[in-house]
Design a protein around this motif. Structure first.
Motif, mmCIF file in Angstrom:
data_model
loop_
_atom_site.group_PDB
_atom_site.id
_atom_site.type_symbol
_atom_site.label_atom_id
_atom_site.label_comp_id
_atom_site.label_asym_id
_atom_site.label_seq_id
_atom_site.Cartn_x
_atom_site.Cartn_y
_atom_site.Cartn_z
ATOM 1 N N HIS A 77 0.874 -1.147 0.129
ATOM 2 C CA HIS A 77 0.235 -0.028 -0.128
ATOM 3 C C HIS A 77 0.761 1.126 -0.054
ATOM 4 O O HIS A 77 0.282 2.346 -0.061
ATOM 5 C CB HIS A 77 -1.057 0.098 1.262
ATOM 6 C CG HIS A 77 -0.131 0.366 2.487
ATOM 7 N ND1 HIS A 77 0.468 -0.802 2.953
ATOM 8 C CD2 HIS A 77 0.068 1.199 3.521
ATOM 9 C CE1 HIS A 77 1.139 -0.567 4.154
ATOM 10 N NE2 HIS A 77 0.835 0.858 4.342
ATOM 11 N N ASP A 78 2.102 1.074 0.184
ATOM 12 C CA ASP A 78 3.062 2.290 0.002
ATOM 13 C C ASP A 78 4.387 2.015 -0.807
ATOM 14 O O ASP A 78 4.615 0.629 -1.182
ATOM 15 C CB ASP A 78 3.578 2.614 1.361
ATOM 16 C CG ASP A 78 3.913 1.492 2.191
ATOM 17 O OD1 ASP A 78 4.406 0.489 1.729
ATOM 18 O OD2 ASP A 78 3.947 1.600 3.582
ATOM 19 N N LEU A 79 5.054 3.000 -1.216
ATOM 20 C CA LEU A 79 6.396 2.562 -1.850
ATOM 21 C C LEU A 79 7.556 3.271 -1.474
ATOM 22 O O LEU A 79 7.022 4.464 -0.803
ATOM 23 C CB LEU A 79 6.172 3.125 -3.489
ATOM 24 C CG LEU A 79 5.793 4.369 -3.740
ATOM 25 C CD1 LEU A 79 6.357 4.916 -5.003
ATOM 26 C CD2 LEU A 79 4.539 4.504 -3.991
ATOM 27 N N LEU A 80 8.604 2.763 -1.426
ATOM 28 C CA LEU A 80 9.619 3.304 -0.761
ATOM 29 C C LEU A 80 10.749 3.417 -1.882
ATOM 30 O O LEU A 80 11.275 2.681 -2.514
ATOM 31 C CB LEU A 80 10.272 2.444 0.355
ATOM 32 C CG LEU A 80 11.542 2.785 1.254
ATOM 33 C CD1 LEU A 80 10.813 3.764 2.249
ATOM 34 C CD2 LEU A 80 12.029 1.645 2.050
ATOM 35 N N ILE A 81 11.041 4.930 -2.029
ATOM 36 C CA ILE A 81 12.066 5.372 -3.070
ATOM 37 C C ILE A 81 13.455 5.571 -2.476
ATOM 38 O O ILE A 81 13.390 6.368 -1.447
ATOM 39 C CB ILE A 81 11.515 6.527 -3.995
ATOM 40 C CG1 ILE A 81 11.251 7.745 -3.060
ATOM 41 C CG2 ILE A 81 10.300 5.977 -4.584
ATOM 42 C CD1 ILE A 81 10.854 8.958 -3.999
ATOM 43 N N ASP A 82 14.412 5.220 -2.838
ATOM 44 C CA ASP A 82 15.836 5.357 -2.102
ATOM 45 C C ASP A 82 16.514 6.351 -3.071
ATOM 46 O O ASP A 82 16.655 6.521 -4.076
ATOM 47 C CB ASP A 82 16.600 4.007 -2.465
ATOM 48 C CG ASP A 82 17.760 3.956 -1.397
ATOM 49 O OD1 ASP A 82 18.108 5.283 -0.954
ATOM 50 O OD2 ASP A 82 18.314 2.959 -1.167
#
Length: 228
Positions: A77-82
């Motif tokens: 339900h979320d996204l993690l951008i590095d």
């Protein structure tokens, strides 16, 4: 630990909001949300939240590194951008991205958690496609601005991200006072739709860590109050 209610054992932490067991209202909000939606509503909300997050992940995938995808390239339900690569290439931290996104009218997503170099984006089920596209457009344009720093079109220490956000008070300074290697238009209106709907940051950048570690009083001194 709590002064009135014995709790926590030998390794207790201080009470949260003076309550021995935390805030009961947190549970009430969750219960009310579940009660109003019902089983079918919760399933539908979950589906939309997953769809929104994966739509954003798909749009941003060619511009940012995504963490924690499954074998099909999907996120939850979320996204993690590095953003770690931009620290090495352009001297940019997560905070710089968070400050710049304010110029596009957005409150920054969760920063430096659960990984210190990452930005955690949770669109939730309540966001419209129009709003999601605006945010993606903003992040893509910011990535283009970063590329100008990497290719040395903009200096590392004086650019759109390092100087962000840009409040209205800064935009109305004289040409003599404006000493930045980019235009006011690039600072305040980097995408066309901001000319129609612009939410201005109230202040420019402040030292977040200093404010967290030092007590700052903005009130008059005792002598000033006595003489007034």
């Amino acid at each position: 630990s709590h002064p009135l209610v014995k709790t926590g054992g030998d390794a207790a932490i201080d009470a949260v909001s003076a309550a021995p067991f935390g805030s009961a209202f947190i549970l009430l909000i969750s219960w009310a949300y579940i009660k109003m939606l019902g089983g079918n509503g919760l399933s539908e909300s979950t589906n939309i939240a997953l769809l929104n997050a994966n739509y954003m992940a798909h749009r941003l995938a060619g511009h940012y590194s995504l963490r924690f995808k499954n074998k099909n390239g999907r996120v939850a339900h979320d996204l993690l951008i590095d953003l770690a690569e931009f620290d090495k290439a352009a001297g940019l931290k997560v905070t710089d991205f968070a400050k710049r996104v304010q110029d596009y009218g957005f409150h920054p997503p969760t920063c430096s958690w659960p990984i210190s170099t990452c930005m955690l984006i949770e669109p939730t089920e309540s966001e419209t496609l129009e709003e999601i596209d605006r945010f993606c457009d903003a992040m893509i344009q910011i990535r283009n601005e970063v590329e100008d720093i990497i290719t040395k079109k903009q200096p590392k220490d004086n650019n759109l991200l390092k100087n962000a956000p840009h409040p209205l008070s800064l935009m109305v300074t004289s040409d003599k006072e404006w000493n930045r290697p980019y235009s006011r238009e690039e600072a305040a209106y980097p995408v066309p739709w901001l000319r129609e709907k612009k939410f201005w940051p109230t202040v420019s950048r402040i030292d977040d860590a200093y404010g967290d570690l030092n007590l700052i009083c903005d009130c008059p001194t005792v002598e000033e109050l006595a003489s007034s």
